[in-house]
Write an enzyme that holds these catalytic residues in place. Sequence first.
Site, short mmCIF file in Angstrom:
data_model
loop_
_atom_site.label_atom_id
_atom_site.label_comp_id
_atom_site.label_asym_id
_atom_site.label_seq_id
_atom_site.Cartn_x
_atom_site.Cartn_y
_atom_site.Cartn_z
N GLY B 35 0.85 -1.20 0.00
CA GLY B 35 0.00 0.00 0.00
C GLY B 35 0.88 1.24 0.00
O GLY B 35 2.11 1.16 0.14
N SER B 109 5.97 -1.75 -2.12
CA SER B 109 5.97 -2.73 -3.22
C SER B 109 4.91 -2.37 -4.26
O SER B 109 3.93 -3.10 -4.43
CB SER B 109 5.78 -4.15 -2.69
OG SER B 109 4.72 -4.27 -1.76
#
Lengths: 202, 202
Positions: B35, B109
């Site tokens: 996130g 990520s």
Amino acid sequence: MSVKSKNLTWHEGQVSRTSREELLGQKGVTLWLTGLSGSGKSTIAVAAEAALRDQGRLTYILDGDNVRQGLNSNLGFSPEDRTENIRRIGEVSKLFTDTGVIVLTAFISPYREDRDQVREIMADGDFLEVHVSADVETCESRDVKGLYKKARAGEIPNFTGISAPYEAPEKAELVVDSGAQTVEESVAQILGFLQDKGYLKA
Amino acid sequence: MSVKSKNLTWHEGQVSRTSREELLGQKGVTLWLTGLSGSGKSTIAVAAEAALRDQGRLTYILDGDNVRQGLNSNLGFSPEDRTENIRRIGEVSKLFTDTGVIVLTAFISPYREDRDQVREIMADGDFLEVHVSADVETCESRDVKGLYKKARAGEIPNFTGISAPYEAPEKAELVVDSGAQTVEESVAQILGFLQDKGYLKA
């Protein structure tokens, strides 16, 4: 389920290493087995792990099988890559040790400087250098994987003990004379050391 | 001490993942939190870990603090290095999962392909993608670390959500709406999922 996170801010209340070690009834530690090909590193690691499991200890073995094909699959065998190989294994061992796991690594790790750098990044007592010590004649006479034969035939370049150096530890916490004693004796020696030094809680 | 290693040969009798999971009373798994910066990944990971510890579960958090300064200290922020960063974290998560640990990773990520490659190397059920979902307005309004302000001022290039893309998961096992619900609710959601799917033994 009890959720005690009402007052959490960033990183407050983080579960500590000590808390994990209490849960496990052991202290996290890395047993860094170093020695020639065929000296018995993997055999002793596997046997020590089985004995520790009988005591209810949590262990993990890092070896070529689970590291070279995964984390270090993008490394070759140049001097730089060998050093990076050991560096990464050291960093992963540090994370496992922080988790409270008893880590057993089984790599030839022939260079003193590489091993010392792993020792350097870890806290005192977290890194135990275990020299699995059998001389090259003994290892070659076993030649479990037929690697010495290939090395003598020139099929494997830079083979430790034949065409590349092995720098024996000078300050190993443990020297396991795998050339003279049985696997059972080596395991008893390692477990006795862990017990004496307080890594294994009652 | 019982040493049952009389008949050991190479790798025979190796302690299995199942044996470690029995010892721990849980199944190894990686909860991959993804996130935006400020979405609450670390906060939720820390709170979930505390709640799991209350149940006697063994967990470990992988985040920037313990990875970027150690294992991945030789990586920068180029696209290649970012991909390698996630790849290594994935491989380490796999080793921890094999140990039986409940791993929580807290990294932005942002790229779907990188996350999918981690999923790819792990067995079915070992990798749970957890989308910590708060929109960029919410994250920017919090701006816990003051990073959005710096990003808007052009002091941080390629900042996810501002000047670099975030590719939201399309097949996350869990979507945690951290923009709308409390940390406690997010933790309850994650623990409920683990319980329902059999990761936590009685």
